[in-house]
Design a protein around this motif. Structure first.
Motif, PDB file in Angstrom:
ATOM      1  N   TRP A 118      17.314 -23.442 -49.746  1.00  0.00           N
ATOM      2  CA  TRP A 118      17.661 -24.781 -49.232  1.00  0.00           C
ATOM      3  C   TRP A 118      17.884 -24.723 -47.732  1.00  0.00           C
ATOM      4  CZ3 TRP A 118      21.342 -27.258 -46.428  1.00  0.00           C
ATOM      5  CH2 TRP A 118      21.408 -28.638 -46.522  1.00  0.00           C
ATOM      6  N   HIS A 119      18.610 -23.737 -47.275  1.00  0.00           N
ATOM      7  CA  HIS A 119      18.904 -23.637 -45.849  1.00  0.00           C
ATOM      8  C   HIS A 119      17.653 -23.324 -45.030  1.00  0.00           C
ATOM      9  CE1 HIS A 119      23.104 -23.551 -47.158  1.00  0.00           C
ATOM     10  NE2 HIS A 119      23.419 -23.836 -45.912  1.00  0.00           N
ATOM     11  N   ALA A 120      16.780 -22.471 -45.551  1.00  0.00           N
ATOM     12  CA  ALA A 120      15.556 -22.150 -44.809  1.00  0.00           C
ATOM     13  C   ALA A 120      14.586 -23.327 -44.796  1.00  0.00           C
ATOM     14  CB  ALA A 120      14.881 -20.924 -45.399  1.00  0.00           C
ATOM     15  N   GLU A 121      14.720 -24.237 -45.742  1.00  0.00           N
ATOM     16  CA  GLU A 121      13.912 -25.458 -45.756  1.00  0.00           C
ATOM     17  C   GLU A 121      14.483 -26.530 -44.826  1.00  0.00           C
ATOM     18  OE1 GLU A 121      12.825 -25.077 -50.545  1.00  0.00           O
ATOM     19  OE2 GLU A 121      14.072 -26.723 -49.803  1.00  0.00           O
ATOM     20  N   VAL A 163      18.150 -24.039 -61.006  1.00  0.00           N
ATOM     21  CA  VAL A 163      17.125 -25.084 -60.984  1.00  0.00           C
ATOM     22  C   VAL A 163      17.414 -26.048 -59.831  1.00  0.00           C
ATOM     23  CG1 VAL A 163      15.992 -26.902 -62.305  1.00  0.00           C
ATOM     24  CG2 VAL A 163      16.861 -24.868 -63.477  1.00  0.00           C
ATOM     25  N   ARG A 164      16.394 -26.285 -58.993  1.00  0.00           N
ATOM     26  CA  ARG A 164      16.518 -27.162 -57.830  1.00  0.00           C
ATOM     27  C   ARG A 164      15.272 -28.052 -57.792  1.00  0.00           C
ATOM     28  NH1 ARG A 164      15.808 -26.209 -52.059  1.00  0.00           N
ATOM     29  NH2 ARG A 164      14.701 -24.321 -52.689  1.00  0.00           N
ATOM     30  N   PRO A 165      15.275 -29.167 -58.528  1.00  0.00           N
ATOM     31  CA  PRO A 165      14.051 -29.952 -58.743  1.00  0.00           C
ATOM     32  C   PRO A 165      13.402 -30.500 -57.475  1.00  0.00           C
ATOM     33  CG  PRO A 165      15.757 -30.569 -60.326  1.00  0.00           C
ATOM     34  CD  PRO A 165      16.412 -29.690 -59.318  1.00  0.00           C
ATOM     35  N   LEU A 166      14.164 -30.806 -56.442  1.00  0.00           N
ATOM     36  CA  LEU A 166      13.598 -31.422 -55.241  1.00  0.00           C
ATOM     37  C   LEU A 166      13.320 -30.403 -54.149  1.00  0.00           C
ATOM     38  CD1 LEU A 166      15.757 -34.680 -55.053  1.00  0.00           C
ATOM     39  CD2 LEU A 166      13.515 -34.330 -56.108  1.00  0.00           C
ATOM     40  N   ALA A 167      13.087 -29.174 -54.525  1.00  0.00           N
ATOM     41  CA  ALA A 167      12.848 -28.117 -53.548  1.00  0.00           C
ATOM     42  C   ALA A 167      11.548 -28.352 -52.788  1.00  0.00           C
ATOM     43  CB  ALA A 167      12.792 -26.763 -54.245  1.00  0.00           C
ATOM     44  N   ALA A 168      11.533 -27.926 -51.540  1.00  0.00           N
ATOM     45  CA  ALA A 168      10.307 -27.961 -50.735  1.00  0.00           C
ATOM     46  C   ALA A 168       9.512 -26.671 -50.919  1.00  0.00           C
ATOM     47  CB  ALA A 168      10.636 -28.163 -49.263  1.00  0.00           C
ATOM     48  N   ILE A 202      21.105 -28.197 -56.590  1.00  0.00           N
ATOM     49  CA  ILE A 202      21.066 -27.311 -57.758  1.00  0.00           C
ATOM     50  C   ILE A 202      21.648 -28.059 -58.947  1.00  0.00           C
ATOM     51  CG2 ILE A 202      21.842 -25.119 -58.735  1.00  0.00           C
ATOM     52  CD1 ILE A 202      22.046 -24.089 -55.824  1.00  0.00           C
ATOM     53  N   THR A 203      20.821 -28.309 -59.939  1.00  0.00           N
ATOM     54  CA  THR A 203      21.249 -29.103 -61.088  1.00  0.00           C
ATOM     55  C   THR A 203      21.725 -28.262 -62.258  1.00  0.00           C
ATOM     56  OG1 THR A 203      18.984 -29.171 -61.942  1.00  0.00           O
ATOM     57  CG2 THR A 203      19.668 -30.964 -60.482  1.00  0.00           C
ATOM     58  N   ARG A 204      21.364 -26.975 -62.253  1.00  0.00           N
ATOM     59  CA  ARG A 204      21.710 -26.175 -63.425  1.00  0.00           C
ATOM     60  C   ARG A 204      21.629 -24.689 -63.119  1.00  0.00           C
ATOM     61  NH1 ARG A 204      18.310 -25.730 -69.131  1.00  0.00           N
ATOM     62  NH2 ARG A 204      19.946 -24.737 -70.359  1.00  0.00           N
ATOM     63  N   LEU A 205      22.590 -23.928 -63.639  1.00  0.00           N
ATOM     64  CA  LEU A 205      22.501 -22.475 -63.696  1.00  0.00           C
ATOM     65  C   LEU A 205      22.307 -22.122 -65.163  1.00  0.00           C
ATOM     66  CD1 LEU A 205      25.370 -21.249 -61.315  1.00  0.00           C
ATOM     67  CD2 LEU A 205      22.943 -21.537 -60.801  1.00  0.00           C
ATOM     68  N   ALA A 206      21.145 -21.585 -65.494  1.00  0.00           N
ATOM     69  CA  ALA A 206      20.787 -21.334 -66.893  1.00  0.00           C
ATOM     70  C   ALA A 206      20.743 -19.836 -67.169  1.00  0.00           C
ATOM     71  CB  ALA A 206      19.433 -21.963 -67.216  1.00  0.00           C
ATOM     72  N   ASP A 207      21.534 -19.393 -68.128  1.00  0.00           N
ATOM     73  CA  ASP A 207      21.525 -17.999 -68.565  1.00  0.00           C
ATOM     74  C   ASP A 207      20.322 -17.791 -69.473  1.00  0.00           C
ATOM     75  OD1 ASP A 207      21.968 -15.485 -69.559  1.00  0.00           O
ATOM     76  OD2 ASP A 207      23.828 -15.968 -70.615  1.00  0.00           O
ATOM     77  N   VAL A 208      19.330 -17.039 -68.994  1.00  0.00           N
ATOM     78  CA  VAL A 208      18.105 -16.817 -69.777  1.00  0.00           C
ATOM     79  C   VAL A 208      18.048 -15.392 -70.326  1.00  0.00           C
ATOM     80  CG1 VAL A 208      16.783 -18.588 -68.565  1.00  0.00           C
ATOM     81  CG2 VAL A 208      16.817 -16.260 -67.648  1.00  0.00           C
ATOM     82  N   THR A 209      19.153 -14.669 -70.248  1.00  0.00           N
ATOM     83  CA  THR A 209      19.184 -13.275 -70.693  1.00  0.00           C
ATOM     84  C   THR A 209      18.682 -13.133 -72.129  1.00  0.00           C
ATOM     85  OG1 THR A 209      21.142 -12.974 -69.295  1.00  0.00           O
ATOM     86  CG2 THR A 209      20.647 -11.227 -70.870  1.00  0.00           C
ATOM     87  N   GLY A 210      19.076 -14.065 -72.992  1.00  0.00           N
ATOM     88  CA  GLY A 210      18.751 -13.976 -74.410  1.00  0.00           C
ATOM     89  C   GLY A 210      17.307 -14.226 -74.755  1.00  0.00           C
ATOM     90  N   LEU A 211      16.499 -14.629 -73.787  1.00  0.00           N
ATOM     91  CA  LEU A 211      15.075 -14.807 -74.064  1.00  0.00           C
ATOM     92  C   LEU A 211      14.350 -13.469 -74.173  1.00  0.00           C
ATOM     93  CD1 LEU A 211      14.163 -17.790 -71.681  1.00  0.00           C
ATOM     94  CD2 LEU A 211      14.715 -17.870 -74.126  1.00  0.00           C
ATOM     95  N   ASP A 212      15.007 -12.410 -73.727  1.00  0.00           N
ATOM     96  CA  ASP A 212      14.415 -11.080 -73.788  1.00  0.00           C
ATOM     97  C   ASP A 212      15.269 -10.192 -74.683  1.00  0.00           C
ATOM     98  OD1 ASP A 212      12.817  -8.907 -73.308  1.00  0.00           O
ATOM     99  OD2 ASP A 212      13.176  -8.815 -71.149  1.00  0.00           O
ATOM    100  N   ALA A 213      14.699  -9.106 -75.135  1.00  0.00           N
ATOM    101  CA  ALA A 213      15.434  -8.186 -76.007  1.00  0.00           C
ATOM    102  C   ALA A 213      16.225  -7.149 -75.222  1.00  0.00           C
ATOM    103  CB  ALA A 213      14.438  -7.466 -76.929  1.00  0.00           C
ATOM    104  N   ILE A 214      16.080  -7.130 -73.902  1.00  0.00           N
ATOM    105  CA  ILE A 214      16.685  -6.055 -73.113  1.00  0.00           C
ATOM    106  C   ILE A 214      18.187  -6.239 -72.936  1.00  0.00           C
ATOM    107  CG2 ILE A 214      16.731  -4.991 -70.821  1.00  0.00           C
ATOM    108  CD1 ILE A 214      13.692  -5.432 -70.709  1.00  0.00           C
TER     109      ILE A 214
END
Length: 396
Positions: free
Chosen positions: A83-86, A51-56, A31-43
């Motif tokens: 990750w664990h289920a992979e 974000v996990r770039p090397l995910a299966a 996991i490379t990043r935890l991104a707060d995306v709340t502000g992309l919406d008006a709610i």
């Protein structure tokens, strides 16, 4: 273990403490990043993506909650579950064996499987150890039901079982993880019959539309106020079911994304928690569409055209009437709630639900647990579509 946190969920540890414990471990799980995306919406309902770039499987996991810390933990733990289920599924205890040879205590044909599957008790598969969530007794579960992701194999097998994330769950303790896994399979079983797959023995009670203005749960009332301020159209539905567990659905539509109704669902012994999960999941799904952060989004949500939401349903039920039917009370410990849920599912289906512990052996963790719960006799629509009785109507 005694529960201590009750804001929109029930936990044995405050989300802030859980976040502090797992943050140093995030690189271990890619996991490379935890991104707060709340502000992309008006709610304004907190939503975070991990974000996990090397995910299966999917490289982005989404999390939501009543607070930002809860949303961060939700996103991080979902990515950790994947990750664990992979990568952490135990090696087979028995390879190329049939259920009829192993004497498993449940019909293998009652497990999740693809439509048109040719699975029988003589189908040969790899098996791993699981335990009954009711008695703790060891049993065997097909490994293809647990392993997710694309992996290279040296042999060829027909994939008859459905390897989904249904029942894949985590928690501060193993009991807490099992609780969330059991609630998820109950929720998915209930909503799957709305998609045209009736569950054996299910109730035929009609969906109940809840009048939003009557909701007194403080967390849900706060969510609904944010939706009202954003000008959203909201539909809240209670789904009576064969488990007598509160299952709620939230349908959400906003004029800035007029092509589709976004839905969320939730199950919990506390109706307020079930409704909170449904509302926050709908808000999370909306932000997934806005950010375009997953590659499994249907293109239909981005189609041009303007649609009007349906008219408000006139025959609604007040929140107090819905909640009065549930006398489970608040479970004070995770072990007590886990035992109650396991008994409930066993009574309904006749088979004990099972759990595979994915945080054991070399993957043992002191700060959290990840399990895969499987309950024979429950169904799951793999696309997890929650249809409405009335579709959107196009305007000229």
């Amino acid at each position: 273990m005694e529960k201590v946190f009750f804001t929109g969920t029930h936990r044995v540890r405050d989300p802030g403490d859980t976040l502090a414990a797992i943050t140093p471990l995030l690189p271990r799980f890619g996991i490379t990043r935890l991104a707060d995306v709340t502000g992309l919406d008006a709610i304004g309902i907190p939503v975070v993506m991990a974000v996990r770039p090397l995910a299966a499987t999917l490289a982005v996991a989404q999390g939501k909650g009543a607070t930002l810390d809860a949303a961060r933990v939700s996103a991080a733990m979902e990515a950790i579950e994947f990750w664990h289920a992979e990568r952490a599924v135990p090696v087979p205890e028995a390879s190329g064996a049939a259920a009829s040879d192993l004497g498993v205590p449940y019909p293998v044909t009652e497990l999740e499987q693809h439509a048109g599957s040719l699975l029988t008790s003589r189908s040969r598969m790899d098996w791993i150890t699981a335990t009954s969530t009711l008695t703790g007794a060891p049993t065997l579960l097909p490994r293809p039901l647990v392993q997710i992701g694309r992996h290279v194999r040296s042999d060829w097998r027909i994939y008859m079982l459905t390897a989904s994330t249904n029942g894949l769950a985590s928690g501060n303790t193993r009991a807490e993880a099992i609780i969330h896994g059991l609630y998820e399979v109950i929720e998915r079983d209930t909503t799957s019959r709305l998609a045209g797959r009736p569950a054996p023995g299910s109730l035929d009670a009609a969906q109940e539309h809840i009048e939003p203005g009557t909701v007194t749960d403080p967390v849900c009332a706060s969510h609904l106020a944010l939706l009202a301020d954003a000008g959203a159209w909201v539909e809240l539905i209670h789904l009576p079911n064969r488990f007598a567990v509160p299952v709620m659905v939230c349908h959400l539509w906003c004029e800035d994304a007029p092509s589709a109704i976004i839905s969320g669902s939730g199950a919990h012994s506390d109706p307020g928690v079930a409704l909170s999960r449904a509302i926050t999941e709908a808000a999370q799904s909306r932000l997934t569409h806005i950010s375009g952060s997953r590659d499994d989004i249907t293109p239909l949500v981005y189609r041009p055209g303007h649609y009007q939401p349906p008219a408000a349903v006139q025959d609604t039920t007040c929140w107090a009437q819905v909640t009065s039917r549930y006398a489970h009370g608040r479970h004070t410990t995770d072990t007590g709630e886990s035992a109650w849920l396991a008994r409930t599912v066993t009574t309904v289906t006749g088979w004990e639900p099972m759990a595979v512990d994915l945080t054991q052996g070399p993957y043992q963790q002191d700060d959290f647990a990840v399990v895969k719960v499987s309950a024979p006799g429950l169904i799951y629509s793999a696309r997890h579509v929650i249809p409405r009785s009335e579709p959107l109507e196009a305007t000229p």
